[in-house]
Design an enzyme around this catalytic site. Structure first.
Site, PDB file in Angstrom:
ATOM      1  N   SER A 116      46.011  49.554  73.959  1.00 12.72           N
ATOM      2  CA  SER A 116      45.787  50.913  75.012  1.00 12.72           C
ATOM      3  C   SER A 116      46.694  51.805  73.140  1.00 12.72           C
ATOM      4  O   SER A 116      46.885  51.024  71.984  1.00 12.72           O
ATOM      5  CB  SER A 116      46.794  51.092  75.560  1.00 12.72           C
TER       6      SER A 116
ATOM      7  N   TYR B 147      55.078  48.236  78.557  1.00 17.85           N
ATOM      8  CA  TYR B 147      53.551  48.018  78.424  1.00 17.85           C
ATOM      9  C   TYR B 147      52.971  48.245  77.025  1.00 17.85           C
ATOM     10  O   TYR B 147      52.077  47.541  76.625  1.00 17.85           O
ATOM     11  CB  TYR B 147      53.259  49.521  79.178  1.00 17.85           C
TER      12      TYR B 147
HETATM   13  N1  NAP Z   1      43.899  54.383  82.850  1.00 18.28           N
HETATM   14  C1  NAP Z   1      44.664  54.875  81.647  1.00 18.28           C
HETATM   15  O1  NAP Z   1      44.395  55.935  81.155  1.00 18.28           O
HETATM   16  C2  NAP Z   1      45.145  53.392  80.383  1.00 18.28           C
HETATM   17  C3  NAP Z   1      44.313  53.943  79.079  1.00 18.28           C
HETATM   18  C4  NAP Z   1      44.996  52.697  78.195  1.00 18.28           C
HETATM   19  C5  NAP Z   1      45.066  51.355  78.679  1.00 18.28           C
HETATM   20  N2  NAP Z   1      44.610  51.050  80.204  1.00 18.28           N
HETATM   21  C6  NAP Z   1      44.093  49.752  80.458  1.00 18.28           C
HETATM   22  O2  NAP Z   1      43.003  49.962  81.019  1.00 18.28           O
HETATM   23  C7  NAP Z   1      42.826  48.760  81.633  1.00 18.28           C
HETATM   24  C8  NAP Z   1      42.751  49.036  82.985  1.00 18.28           C
HETATM   25  O3  NAP Z   1      43.109  49.963  83.644  1.00 18.28           O
HETATM   26  P1  NAP Z   1      43.030  51.443  84.895  1.00 18.28           P
HETATM   27  O4  NAP Z   1      43.030  52.531  84.651  1.00 18.28           O
HETATM   28  O5  NAP Z   1      41.860  50.717  85.504  1.00 18.28           O
HETATM   29  O6  NAP Z   1      43.755  50.473  85.976  1.00 18.28           O
HETATM   30  P2  NAP Z   1      43.781  51.051  87.938  1.00 18.28           P
HETATM   31  O7  NAP Z   1      42.631  51.383  88.028  1.00 18.28           O
HETATM   32  O8  NAP Z   1      44.842  50.254  88.603  1.00 18.28           O
HETATM   33  O9  NAP Z   1      42.505  49.347  88.419  1.00 18.28           O
HETATM   34  C9  NAP Z   1      42.842  47.724  87.154  1.00 18.28           C
HETATM   35  C10 NAP Z   1      41.867  46.825  88.168  1.00 18.28           C
HETATM   36  O10 NAP Z   1      42.075  45.691  88.043  1.00 18.28           O
HETATM   37  C11 NAP Z   1      42.557  44.649  88.888  1.00 18.28           C
HETATM   38  N3  NAP Z   1      43.522  43.767  88.545  1.00 18.28           N
HETATM   39  C12 NAP Z   1      45.295  44.813  88.321  1.00 18.28           C
HETATM   40  N4  NAP Z   1      46.210  43.730  88.645  1.00 18.28           N
HETATM   41  C13 NAP Z   1      45.500  42.447  87.947  1.00 18.28           C
HETATM   42  C14 NAP Z   1      46.008  41.494  88.317  1.00 18.28           C
HETATM   43  N5  NAP Z   1      47.491  40.916  88.293  1.00 18.28           N
HETATM   44  N6  NAP Z   1      44.959  40.093  88.668  1.00 18.28           N
HETATM   45  C15 NAP Z   1      43.051  40.231  88.900  1.00 18.28           C
HETATM   46  N7  NAP Z   1      43.208  41.952  88.993  1.00 18.28           N
HETATM   47  C16 NAP Z   1      44.358  43.331  88.420  1.00 18.28           C
HETATM   48  C17 NAP Z   1      42.620  45.834  90.062  1.00 18.28           C
HETATM   49  O11 NAP Z   1      42.565  45.539  91.560  1.00 18.28           O
HETATM   50  P3  NAP Z   1      43.193  45.027  92.533  1.00 18.28           P
HETATM   51  O12 NAP Z   1      44.365  45.698  91.538  1.00 18.28           O
HETATM   52  O13 NAP Z   1      42.782  45.378  93.706  1.00 18.28           O
HETATM   53  O14 NAP Z   1      44.071  43.683  91.611  1.00 18.28           O
HETATM   54  C18 NAP Z   1      41.663  46.688  89.252  1.00 18.28           C
HETATM   55  O15 NAP Z   1      40.235  46.718  89.974  1.00 18.28           O
HETATM   56  C19 NAP Z   1      44.730  48.263  81.959  1.00 18.28           C
HETATM   57  O16 NAP Z   1      44.793  47.143  80.782  1.00 18.28           O
HETATM   58  C20 NAP Z   1      45.468  49.106  81.606  1.00 18.28           C
HETATM   59  O17 NAP Z   1      46.304  48.796  80.026  1.00 18.28           O
HETATM   60  C21 NAP Z   1      43.797  52.300  80.385  1.00 18.28           C
END
Ligand code: NAP
Length: 268
Positions: free
Chosen positions: A157, A170
């Site tokens: 991130s 985070y």
């Molecule tokens: N969105 C942003 O603005 C952003 C920015 C920078 C970085 N990121 C990074 O990008 C990645 C994805 O983020 P996102 O925004 O797409 O999140 P999201 O919308 O919450 O989706 C997260 C995915 O990961 C799964 N997950 C979460 N915790 C888990 C666990 N303990 N074990 C197995 N699966 C798990 C969730 O399914 P379940 O909940 O059903 O397990 C879901 O499929 C993360 O690493 C986040 O830190 C996101």
């Protein structure tokens, strides 16, 4: 038209294809992970993904089956050691002991002042965002090596590069992922395994939905983004897929910001 690199169309060029490749994408049922699964599948890879919610996982697997994508899945909580070991056993048997691509995407975050973070919250963030990637990468090593040309992409991130109030823990997990990327890029190059990292700014996903529903947050967030908007998941997954392609075979140890230019903006 002749372009100096030969006349064959890019679509038929094996440098721009993942046909025959096998991939693990953690957290593939929502947001960025879902987009990564689809992007890799469109390039021809077979993918194994995971999430904690079985019903959602099965729904996604059905959707991908209908699109003729080759996707399998396991229920797995990546913060749990036994689950991680079981996941990689599933991967080993699904792909016959060889893995081309590991994408450590699953992760989460919350907004809280540093002084209010409890020991349990600290442990939760460390195990979900960092220990998961560290251990899954360890477990994947023999499979990646066996593939002959392995590649790892960590999803960190922008918060792991610049300081942002109230997401200290985070940010710390993501900064550690960035460094894990650089160290492994050096340590495992001898096994022909490349390691890179994608560091997104704000992306419209279920994780960010509550914040992006607040007008004041969106105004503040986009003010410093030269492109003037947050990203869509597909704008991140495209970069992840590129890093996995043979065309990216000389890119190793890089942390690539996908942030609309926010990290380089020096304007007031
Ligand atoms: N969105 C942003 O603005 C952003 C920015 C920078 C970085 N990121 C990074 O990008 C990645 C994805 O983020 P996102 O925004 O797409 O999140 P999201 O919308 O919450 O989706 C997260 C995915 O990961 C799964 N997950 C979460 N915790 C888990 C666990 N303990 N074990 C197995 N699966 C798990 C969730 O399914 P379940 O909940 O059903 O397990 C879901 O499929 C993360 O690493 C986040 O830190 C996101």
């Amino acid at each position: 038209m002749e372009n100096g690199l030969g006349s064959s169309c890019i679509a038929n060029d094996e440098r721009w294809s993942l046909a025959g490749a096998t991939a693990v994408v953690t957290g593939g049922t929502k947001g960025i992970g879902y987009a990564i699964v689809e992007e890799l599948a469109r390039f021809g890879a077979a993918i194994h993904t995971c999430s904690r919610n079985e019903a959602e996982l099965n729904k996604c697997l059905k959707e991908w089956g209908a699109k003729n994508f080759k996707v399998t899945g396991s229920v797995c909580d990546v913060s749990c050691q036994a689950d991680r070991e079981k996941l990689m056993e599933d991967v080993k048997s699904t792909f016959g002991g060889k893995l081309s691509i590991l994408v450590n995407n699953a992760g989460t975050g919350f907004v809280k002042p540093m002084v209010a973070i409890t020991p349990d919250e600290y442990k939760f963030m460390m195990s979900t965002n960092l220990e998961s990637a560290f251990h899954l990468t360890q477990l994947a090593h023999p499979l990646l090596k066996a593939s002959g040309a392995g590649t790892i992409v960590n999803v960190s991130s922008l918060a792991g590069i610049v300081g942002i109030d109230n997401i200290t823990i985070y940010g710390a997990t993501k900064a550690a992922l960035n460094q894990l990327t650089r160290s492994l890029a050096c340590e495992w190059a001898k096994d022909n395994i490349r390691t890179n990292c994608v560091a997104p700014g704000s992306v419209r996903t279920p994780l960010m939905e509550p914040l992006l529903a607040i007008e004041e947050f969106v105004a503040k967030e986009t003010y410093r983004i030269p492109l003037g908007r947050v990203a869509e998941s597909e704008e991140v997954s495209a970069v992840v897929a590129f890093l996995c392609l043979p065309a990216a075979c000389y890119i190793n140890g890089q942390v690539i910001c996908v942030d609309g230019g926010k990290s380089v903006n020096g304007n007031l």
